[in-house]
Design an enzyme around this catalytic site. Structure first.
Site, PDB file in Angstrom:
ATOM      1  N   HIS A  85       8.400  -0.523   8.753  1.00  0.00           N
ATOM      2  CA  HIS A  85       7.058  -1.074   8.598  1.00  0.00           C
ATOM      3  C   HIS A  85       6.731  -2.102   9.678  1.00  0.00           C
ATOM      4  O   HIS A  85       5.585  -2.243  10.089  1.00  0.00           O
ATOM      5  CB  HIS A  85       6.970  -1.733   7.218  1.00  0.00           C
ATOM      6  CG  HIS A  85       5.604  -2.146   6.798  1.00  0.00           C
ATOM      7  ND1 HIS A  85       4.591  -1.250   6.550  1.00  0.00           N
ATOM      8  CD2 HIS A  85       5.068  -3.376   6.571  1.00  0.00           C
ATOM      9  CE1 HIS A  85       3.502  -1.902   6.182  1.00  0.00           C
ATOM     10  NE2 HIS A  85       3.765  -3.193   6.193  1.00  0.00           N
ATOM     11  N   SER A 131      -0.197  -3.314   8.499  1.00  0.00           N
ATOM     12  CA  SER A 131      -0.174  -3.154   7.057  1.00  0.00           C
ATOM     13  C   SER A 131      -1.590  -3.247   6.485  1.00  0.00           C
ATOM     14  O   SER A 131      -2.445  -2.445   6.825  1.00  0.00           O
ATOM     15  CB  SER A 131       0.775  -4.199   6.455  1.00  0.00           C
ATOM     16  OG  SER A 131       1.069  -3.894   5.132  1.00  0.00           O
ATOM     17  N   ASP A 155       9.172   3.820   7.916  1.00  0.00           N
ATOM     18  CA  ASP A 155       8.422   3.119   6.881  1.00  0.00           C
ATOM     19  C   ASP A 155       7.982   4.105   5.815  1.00  0.00           C
ATOM     20  O   ASP A 155       7.539   5.217   6.124  1.00  0.00           O
ATOM     21  CB  ASP A 155       7.190   2.450   7.502  1.00  0.00           C
ATOM     22  CG  ASP A 155       6.364   1.679   6.486  1.00  0.00           C
ATOM     23  OD1 ASP A 155       6.933   1.216   5.488  1.00  0.00           O
ATOM     24  OD2 ASP A 155       5.147   1.528   6.710  1.00  0.00           O
TER      25      ASP A 155
END
Length: 549
Positions: free
Chosen positions: A483, A221, A424
């Site tokens: 994600h 991320s 994601d």
């Protein structure tokens, strides 16, 4: 804080590191070898550069405190009394204390396999402001938290099945990390990397058994910012350490970096949001009218990001963040889907849906008195810090081009793995693939012209993703994951990191075909013009894995 800020504070970036080889066609760069402590440093000078003492805190807990002559403002304060999470391996946890009032929490677990020879991983969650203990307890760490936060269970897919792992809460005020005053605040990934580098120097000086190990910086991320910045700090300082072998500085044996579902190059990633919203595998998630409105905002967004790249001005970059997140990222995501996993439909609203129930369980467990006592802590755990998020977005760090740190790192022979779960939305595979294809480096044209390979998981024996690889640069798309790849596909994620750290045995530099020596381990067939690669990797002594972000 808006819902989008809340979601992103979970960690829209991270980093995972592998080895000086690739998953499907890369091995070593013979002209630029990674650093090796045994040949570049004087071990005696390293040992002489630090000192230690023992202190007892007001709870009666004994701590060892390590200091280093090159980092006079830093002190490593550690204890190893805990048997939480994985009682069968050695653990070290504590703080790196900084004189101006910063205190960074870390938790280290030895490998379950062979700690003396297995690689050393540093794991960083994103946010900005999300704790790396999310990775520990939800994704790739040695244990996972039970429902309700009452205890933990062993994670059979932990990455400490194959490596030693450090989970570091950074920047300051993230997780169990804290600051004493406002002047201790950190506002950029570049500044945060300086603290991470100092931590690594003192940690390795104090724990000589890990100095020689292959070192991998991993993240997820917002780790797409953190990991390149940390890697750049390492390679730049390694040059200084090598030039003065008696300085006491350790040339850190960095061999690879890895980033999962990261935000690394906003200029090439933000145009992906309307495309991902319209993608038919898990969507489309909105109507064509909404997609058209968002697409109309993309040119202005990209021009603002371009201005940020050209000026590196805090105000310009912060304005770009505000506009692009409001009209492009947020604008295309108006339906009731989980922004981290488009397969998940929300029953109430997007904010609630995009929270993972296990996140609350982790907070509950880490704030139990029994947990705090075992760790020697008297602080409240903060899963995701709004304060840290505001500092970094307000400084313009979100849109800064940390992608520019990657080519200089690769020039030192460091391998790069960029991977992304295909479900994601917030840091989606379309945007990640766009930036890796547009990255300027000596092998760019060859990388662009290289075929994608279908990757067969050696555990499931099923297609698990797609790989594109040339020289030391690699991109992997993971099927059926959002994600948090290690959370959604734990076995496949362990297969991936195992292949990454051992791939020099299976792949030949610059090749999309297996080497002759690997023919028995790698079978390739072509069907309808698509290369299908079955990667056979020997996974020995697999035990547990848990972690997240």
């Amino acid at each position: 804080m808006t819902w989008i800020q809340s979601l992103l504070s979970l960690g829209c970036l991270a980093a995972v590191v592998g080895r000086v080889a690739s998953l499907s066609g890369v091995v070593e760069n013979p002209t630029a070898q990674p650093w090796n402590v045994s040949r570049l440093a004087d071990p005696g000078s390293i040992d002489a550069a630090f000192s230690t003492k023992t202190v007892v805190d007001d709870q009666g807990l004994q701590w060892s405190v390590w200091t280093h002559v090159q980092f006079t403002d830093y002190a490593l304060r550690v204890t190893s009394n805990s048997t939480l999470c994985d009682p069968n391996v050695a653990q070290i946890h504590g703080y790196i204390d900084v004189g101006i009032g910063k205190h960074f929490f870390f938790w280290f677990f030895e490998s379950r396999r062979n700690p003396s020879t297995d690689p050393l991983f540093l794991w960083l969650n994103g946010g900005p402001g999300s704790s790396s203990l999310i990775g520990l307890f939800m994704e790739l760490g040695p244990c996972q938290v039970r429902a309700g936060g009452t205890g933990t269970t062993v994670n059979p897919y932990s990455w400490n099945s194959i490596g030693n792992i450090i989970f570091l809460d950074q920047p300051v005020d993230t997780g169990f990390s804290y600051s004493d005053n406002a002047s201790a605040a950190t506002f950029t990934s570049a500044d945060a990397a300086k603290d991470v580098y100092a931590f690594l120097q003192i940690f390795l000086a104090a724990n000589s058994q890990y100095r020689h190990l292959p070192f991998h910086t991993l993240g997820e991320s917002y780790g797409g910012h953190y990991v390149p910045a940390v890697a750049r700090a390492i390679v730049d300082n390694n040059a200084n350490a090598t030039a003065n072998a008696t300085s006491g500085l350790l040339p850190i044996n960095l061999v690879s970096i890895a980033i999962g579902n990261g935000i690394t190059d906003p200029l090439n990633q933000y145009s992906s949001y309307p495309l991902m919203a319209a993608d038919t595998k898990y969507g489309p998630i909105v109507g064509s009218d909404v997609i058209a409105t968002v697409q109309a905002a993309v040119p202005t967004c990209l021009n603002m990001i371009r201005g940020c790249y050209q000026t590196l001005n805090s105000g310009i970059c912060s304005n770009a963040t505000d506009y692009c997140n409001t009209y492009v990222l947020d604008g295309a995501f108006v339906n009731n889907r989980n922004i981290y996993d488009m397969r998940v439909k929300c029953s109430v609203n997007v904010v609630d849906c995009s929270d993972y129930p296990m996140m609350d369980d982790i907070s509950t467990y880490l704030n139990l008195n029994s947990t705090l006592v075992s760790l020697g802590l008297n602080r409240t755990f903060v899963m995701s810090s709004d304060v840290v998020y505001s500092r970094f977005t307000g400084s313009g760090d979100w849109m800064m081009p940390y992608v520019n740190d990657i080519p200089p790192v690769m020039a030192k022979g460091i391998s790069v793995l960029i991977y992304a779960g295909d479900a994601d939305y917030i840091c989606n595979w379309i945007g990640n693939k766009a930036w890796v294809l547009n990255l300027t480096w000596p092998g760019q044209r060859q990388f662009q012209n290289t075929s994608d390979l279908i990757w067969i998981s050696p555990s499931t024996k099923q297609p698990a993703g797609e790989i594109r690889s040339y020289d030391t640069f690699n991109f992997m798309k993971i099927y059926g994951a959002g994600h948090l790849v290690p959370y959604d596909q734990p076995q496949v994620a362990l297969d991936m990191i195992t292949a990454w750290t051992n791939s020099s045995k299976y792949f030949v530099k610059g090749s999309t075909e297996p080497s002759a020596s690997a023919a028995s381990d790698l079978s390739v067939s072509r069907r309808q013009g698509v290369v299908w690669a079955a990667i056979a990797i020997v996974l020995s002594s697999l035990v547990s894995i848990s972690g997240i972000f």
